[in-house]
Design an enzyme around this catalytic site. Structure first.
Site, mmCIF file in Angstrom:
data_model
loop_
_atom_site.group_PDB
_atom_site.id
_atom_site.type_symbol
_atom_site.label_atom_id
_atom_site.label_comp_id
_atom_site.label_asym_id
_atom_site.label_seq_id
_atom_site.Cartn_x
_atom_site.Cartn_y
_atom_site.Cartn_z
ATOM 1 N N CYS A 44 -2.226 -43.304 -24.467
ATOM 2 C CA CYS A 44 -2.959 -43.360 -25.742
ATOM 3 C C CYS A 44 -2.015 -43.393 -26.933
ATOM 4 O O CYS A 44 -2.365 -42.949 -28.033
ATOM 5 C CB CYS A 44 -3.871 -42.142 -25.879
ATOM 6 S SG CYS A 44 -5.162 -42.025 -24.649
ATOM 7 N N ALA A 48 -1.092 -48.567 -27.216
ATOM 8 C CA ALA A 48 -2.494 -48.553 -26.786
ATOM 9 C C ALA A 48 -3.426 -48.666 -27.988
ATOM 10 O O ALA A 48 -4.440 -49.381 -27.934
ATOM 11 C CB ALA A 48 -2.783 -47.283 -25.998
ATOM 12 N N ARG A 68 -2.564 -38.629 -19.576
ATOM 13 C CA ARG A 68 -2.156 -37.366 -18.972
ATOM 14 C C ARG A 68 -2.951 -36.205 -19.551
ATOM 15 O O ARG A 68 -3.313 -35.264 -18.843
ATOM 16 C CB ARG A 68 -0.646 -37.165 -19.208
ATOM 17 C CG ARG A 68 -0.083 -35.902 -18.583
ATOM 18 C CD ARG A 68 1.430 -35.873 -18.747
ATOM 19 N NE ARG A 68 1.796 -35.955 -20.158
ATOM 20 C CZ ARG A 68 1.864 -34.908 -20.973
ATOM 21 N NH1 ARG A 68 1.553 -33.691 -20.528
ATOM 22 N NH2 ARG A 68 2.233 -35.043 -22.230
ATOM 23 N N HIS A 110 6.636 -45.994 -15.355
ATOM 24 C CA HIS A 110 5.936 -47.236 -15.027
ATOM 25 C C HIS A 110 5.788 -47.472 -13.533
ATOM 26 O O HIS A 110 4.722 -47.868 -13.062
ATOM 27 C CB HIS A 110 6.657 -48.429 -15.666
ATOM 28 C CG HIS A 110 6.510 -48.482 -17.150
ATOM 29 N ND1 HIS A 110 7.149 -49.415 -17.934
ATOM 30 C CD2 HIS A 110 5.804 -47.699 -18.019
ATOM 31 C CE1 HIS A 110 6.843 -49.215 -19.197
ATOM 32 N NE2 HIS A 110 6.036 -48.175 -19.274
ATOM 33 N N LYS A 128 6.948 -53.058 -22.057
ATOM 34 C CA LYS A 128 8.395 -53.076 -21.848
ATOM 35 C C LYS A 128 8.946 -51.655 -21.959
ATOM 36 O O LYS A 128 8.366 -50.815 -22.670
ATOM 37 C CB LYS A 128 9.075 -54.033 -22.840
ATOM 38 C CG LYS A 128 8.888 -53.683 -24.321
ATOM 39 C CD LYS A 128 9.916 -52.690 -24.812
ATOM 40 C CE LYS A 128 9.722 -52.249 -26.214
ATOM 41 N NZ LYS A 128 10.574 -51.116 -26.599
ATOM 42 N N ASP A 210 15.071 -50.156 -24.607
ATOM 43 C CA ASP A 210 14.172 -50.109 -25.755
ATOM 44 C C ASP A 210 14.216 -51.387 -26.581
ATOM 45 O O ASP A 210 13.168 -51.920 -26.955
ATOM 46 C CB ASP A 210 14.520 -48.909 -26.641
ATOM 47 C CG ASP A 210 13.436 -48.653 -27.678
ATOM 48 O OD1 ASP A 210 12.306 -48.358 -27.271
ATOM 49 O OD2 ASP A 210 13.724 -48.773 -28.877
#
Length: 374
Positions: A44, A48, A68, A110, A128, A210
């Site tokens: 979230c 998202a 979570r 992931h 990513k 990143d």
């Protein structure tokens, strides 16, 4: 100011501005080109929220959300009109009314989500960096193939219409062969709290996963084949993750990529692609919707504008749905992502940057895991 007269933004401000620029426009009718799938999101966070906001511009809503923290998922669902809130991730995977899942959690989580979602027969769009390393991505691709579903990398560069248009022109021979790509990406992240995601090895921090994924993706997209030769230097933060680096790579065709990355030194997000007949400059390239072409023969300039930065995440959704419907170009984007992941993994390991999840590989190489005493 940039080449197009824009002041530099930080990424959050840039995303907000891009969304604001399209919020009151009529939604383009040519973005979605395949049957609509029912989507759920895992996580979230910022991405998202961006996805829910931009899908709403198309008159679409997420079917489900899992997080979570259940209370955060409830708040997210209320804000965006999401139909289902799952108490567990397994509840999401088991829901026959969900076709596709967007994973938006930190990098190092992931693969666990990918394993369960793909095995449950869900198509997956994964933020990513799609995995920590090349071995994890290979495993995920095998799972997707075994269960007959599509796995797609959500790196925005792979999905922006600007690059599709430029790539079509390049492949048609209009620009001549690519000779050189020069790509920069620099952010300034303070050292203060080194437990933040940028510097924390427990969250797979570091510049490569990143921001390096963007730099390598734009170069690889226009290269004829994956680079096979790499030379590099890198500085590591005190936490052990890569902080600043410079590297050069070359493929079998002699095309060279030159890259500079930093998490602690601001520099333009700028890409330059040099072909025989022109060079192409792209500012703020991760979600770019315009490029500047300078032609070699007479120096005249051409501005190319395609798509809208504010629809970046919608383009990702559209590409996954197109791949599910049989679009070979969209389905093939995972091959580019795999080449990029191979390079990122090779470079990190060359620098001795291994995450806790890679402890066995690090021990075999006689190298300490990031964050441990060096």
């Amino acid at each position: 100011m940039s080449a197009f007269g824009r002041a530099p933004f930080d990424s959050a401000a840039a995303s907000d501005a891009a969304y604001a620029s399209v919020r009151n426009k009529a939604f383009p009718q040519d973005i979605f080109r395949a049957p609509e799938l029912r989507w759920a999101v895992i996580g979230c966070g910022v991405v998202a929220n961006q996805m829910a906001q931009t899908l709403a511009l198309a008159g679409r809503h997420l079917s489900g959300v899992a997080n979570r923290t259940y209370e955060k998922a409830l708040a997210f669902a209320e804000r965006y009109g999401v139909e289902r809130v799952y108490r567990t991730f397994d509840d999401l995977y088991a829901d026959p009314d969900v076709d596709a899942v967007y994973i938006t959690t930190p990098h190092n989580t992931h693969i666990a989500f990918l394993r369960r979602a793909l095995a449950a027969g869900k198509h997956v769009l994964c933020e990513k960096s799609i995995t920590l390393n090349a071995a994890e991505l290979a495993e995920a691709r095998e799972l997707a193939a075994a269960h007959g579903v599509v796995l797609m990398d959500a790196t925005t560069i792979l999905h922006m219409p600007l690059y599709t248009k430029l790539l079509d022109r390049a492949r048609a021979g209009e620009f001549g062969p690519l000779n050189l790509a020069q790509v920069n990406f620099g952010s300034y992240k303070e050292y203060g709290d080194l437990t933040n995601r940028f510097y924390n090895p427990q969250l797979a921090g570091g510049a490569m996963l990143d921001i390096g994924v963007y730099a390598l993706s734009i170069a690889r997209l226009f290269m004829t084949s994956a680079p096979t030769e790499v030379v590099s230097l890198a500085n590591r933060a005190q936490t052990g993750v890569d902080e600043t680096s410079g590297f050069v790579c070359r493929n079998a065709e002699g095309q060279i990529g030159v890259f500079s990355l930093s998490l602690h030194s601001k520099q333009p997000k700028r890409a330059m692609l040099s072909f025989d007949r022109c060079y192409i400059e792209v500012d703020a390239y991760p979600r770019a919707d315009r490029a500047l072409i300078t032609w070699t023969d007479d120096g005249h300039r051409e501005v190319v504008e395609v798509g809208e930065e504010g629809y970046a995440l919608v383009y990702e959704v559209a590409d996954l749905e197109a791949a599910v419907a049989g679009d070979e170009h969209a389905a093939g984007l995972i091959d580019i992502a795999a080449d990029v992941m191979d390079l990122m993994t090779r470079l990190r390991y060359d620098w001795g940057v291994y995450y806790p999840e890679e402890a066995d590989v690090a021990r075999a190489a006689g190298v300490a895991v990031a964050g441990e005493d060096r």
